[in-house]
Motif scaffolding. Structure first.
Motif, PDB file in Angstrom:
ATOM      1  N   TYR A 131       0.847  -1.198   0.000  1.00 51.90           N
ATOM      2  CA  TYR A 131       0.000   0.000   0.000  1.00 51.90           C
ATOM      3  C   TYR A 131       0.880   1.246   0.000  1.00 51.90           C
ATOM      4  O   TYR A 131       1.906   1.302   0.695  1.00 51.90           O
ATOM      5  N   GLU A 140      -1.185  -1.341   6.697  1.00 48.55           N
ATOM      6  CA  GLU A 140      -2.613  -1.359   6.985  1.00 48.55           C
ATOM      7  C   GLU A 140      -2.928  -0.515   8.215  1.00 48.55           C
ATOM      8  O   GLU A 140      -3.983   0.115   8.294  1.00 48.55           O
ATOM      9  N   THR A 192      -5.851   2.498   8.473  1.00 48.68           N
ATOM     10  CA  THR A 192      -6.987   2.526   9.397  1.00 48.68           C
ATOM     11  C   THR A 192      -6.820   3.593  10.475  1.00 48.68           C
ATOM     12  O   THR A 192      -7.795   4.245  10.854  1.00 48.68           O
ATOM     13  N   TYR A 212     -11.415  -0.983   8.504  1.00 46.19           N
ATOM     14  CA  TYR A 212     -10.957  -2.372   8.421  1.00 46.19           C
ATOM     15  C   TYR A 212     -11.809  -3.150   7.421  1.00 46.19           C
ATOM     16  O   TYR A 212     -11.278  -3.941   6.630  1.00 46.19           O
ATOM     17  N   GLN A 213     -13.110  -2.925   7.454  1.00 45.66           N
ATOM     18  CA  GLN A 213     -14.008  -3.627   6.546  1.00 45.66           C
ATOM     19  C   GLN A 213     -13.742  -3.234   5.094  1.00 45.66           C
ATOM     20  O   GLN A 213     -13.703  -4.092   4.207  1.00 45.66           O
ATOM     21  N   GLU A 214     -13.534  -1.938   4.843  1.00 43.83           N
ATOM     22  CA  GLU A 214     -13.237  -1.480   3.487  1.00 43.83           C
ATOM     23  C   GLU A 214     -11.911  -2.052   3.002  1.00 43.83           C
ATOM     24  O   GLU A 214     -11.774  -2.454   1.842  1.00 43.83           O
ATOM     25  N   LEU A 215     -10.944  -2.105   3.904  1.00 44.07           N
ATOM     26  CA  LEU A 215      -9.626  -2.611   3.527  1.00 44.07           C
ATOM     27  C   LEU A 215      -9.701  -4.093   3.167  1.00 44.07           C
ATOM     28  O   LEU A 215      -9.045  -4.552   2.216  1.00 44.07           O
ATOM     29  N   ASP A 216     -10.480  -4.850   3.918  1.00 44.55           N
ATOM     30  CA  ASP A 216     -10.669  -6.263   3.590  1.00 44.55           C
ATOM     31  C   ASP A 216     -11.301  -6.415   2.212  1.00 44.55           C
ATOM     32  O   ASP A 216     -10.899  -7.268   1.413  1.00 44.55           O
ATOM     33  N   GLU A 217     -12.279  -5.570   1.928  1.00 44.69           N
ATOM     34  CA  GLU A 217     -12.952  -5.617   0.635  1.00 44.69           C
ATOM     35  C   GLU A 217     -11.983  -5.256  -0.487  1.00 44.69           C
ATOM     36  O   GLU A 217     -11.973  -5.890  -1.557  1.00 44.69           O
ATOM     37  N   LEU A 267      -8.685  -5.578  -0.428  1.00 37.39           N
ATOM     38  CA  LEU A 267      -7.701  -6.645  -0.587  1.00 37.39           C
ATOM     39  C   LEU A 267      -8.286  -7.816  -1.368  1.00 37.39           C
ATOM     40  O   LEU A 267      -7.643  -8.336  -2.293  1.00 37.39           O
ATOM     41  N   ASN A 268      -9.501  -8.227  -1.015  1.00 39.32           N
ATOM     42  CA  ASN A 268     -10.124  -9.342  -1.723  1.00 39.32           C
ATOM     43  C   ASN A 268     -10.336  -9.021  -3.196  1.00 39.32           C
ATOM     44  O   ASN A 268     -10.098  -9.860  -4.078  1.00 39.32           O
TER      45      ASN A 268
END
Length: 254
Positions: A120, A134, A138, A145-150, A152-153
């Motif tokens: 990043y 990360e 955040t 955290y939720q946006e970052l997971d999305e 990354l996926n």
């Protein structure tokens, strides 16, 4: 273009107010920059090629369910996009050692990595787009955290799909840079892929010869920058027979 309201101008693109609320027109310039804008040139036809390549790749990604800001191409240099709030984080996926990764870790360029590595960078030209973690993202509120997971996926999915797509036309996806934004629709928000996907932000090498066909031709003074981009477009089957020229009217429509 003078009668349209300019919203933003970057190093390679200009954004204008779109025809409808929530839309923008993205114009691809021929400008090429490197090393945080310390190196600059104009590569005739680059904007036309990037527009066509990015259109094709965004459409292919949409076919597998990846949400993007792309709506449609308007002409040889412009495309209609949805207006999004850009997240100030550049996501880089590295499949093969090259560029700054090779320099930082003393790896020979072309070395296969044990697995794809995601990095990043804070999107800030004045600071030189520094490498971040990360925790930075955040803690400073650039993404949750939720946006970052999305993100990354979605990044890993895009990388996996494009690696296979390019391999099918004899190209190795060495690395790529992605940007994401928040799209608001009827009080709902979702994360979508934004910006562009082109040889400006992907390293693409010929599978057999490792010939570089991307922006490294400009960065490293390898020459024939436009020819490299055109070769990528040819392999993807999207380059007009006449080459990357500006056409008029309906001739540009698909």
């Amino acid at each position: 273009m003078s009668r349209r309201r300019q919203v933003y101008e970057g190093k390679a693109k200009v954004l204008y107010e779109g025809p409808e609320p929530g839309t923008l027109i993205q114009y691809f310039k021929d400008d090429a920059t490197a090393f945080n804008n310390k190196k600059h040139a104009v590569i005739t036809g680059k904007g036309v090629l990037n527009n066509r390549i990015s259109e094709y790749l965004m459409m292919r990604l949409a076919e597998i369910g990846v949400p993007t800001h792309f709506v449609r191409r308007l002409n040889m240099r412009e495309q209609l996009i949805k207006e999004v709030d850009i997240i100030p984080v550049e996501v880089v996926v590295r499949n093969v050692a090259a560029g700054s990764l090779s320099q930082r870790f003393g790896l020979e360029e072309g070395t296969a990595l044990p697995r794809s590595i995601v990095e990043y960078y804070y999107k800030n030209d004045q600071l030189g787009d520094p490498l971040i973690s990360e925790e930075h993202i955040t803690a400073f509120g650039w993404a949750s955290y939720q946006e970052l997971d999305e993100i990354l996926n979605m990044t890993l999915r895009v990388n996996d799909f494009l690696s296979g797509l390019f391999l099918g036309v004899g190209l190795k996806l060495v690395d790529l840079k992605l940007e994401f934004g928040r799209l608001w629709e009827d009080e709902d928000m979702r994360i979508v892929l934004a910006d562009e996907i082109s040889p400006d932000n992907c390293r693409l090498w010929d599978v057999r010869t490792n010939e570089r066909l991307d922006k490294d031709r400009f960065r490293r003074d390898l020459g024939n920058v436009q020819e490299g981009y055109a070769e990528i477009a040819r392999r993807l089957g999207i380059l007009p027979e006449a080459g990357p020229r500006d056409l008029k009217g309906p001739e540009t429509l698909q």
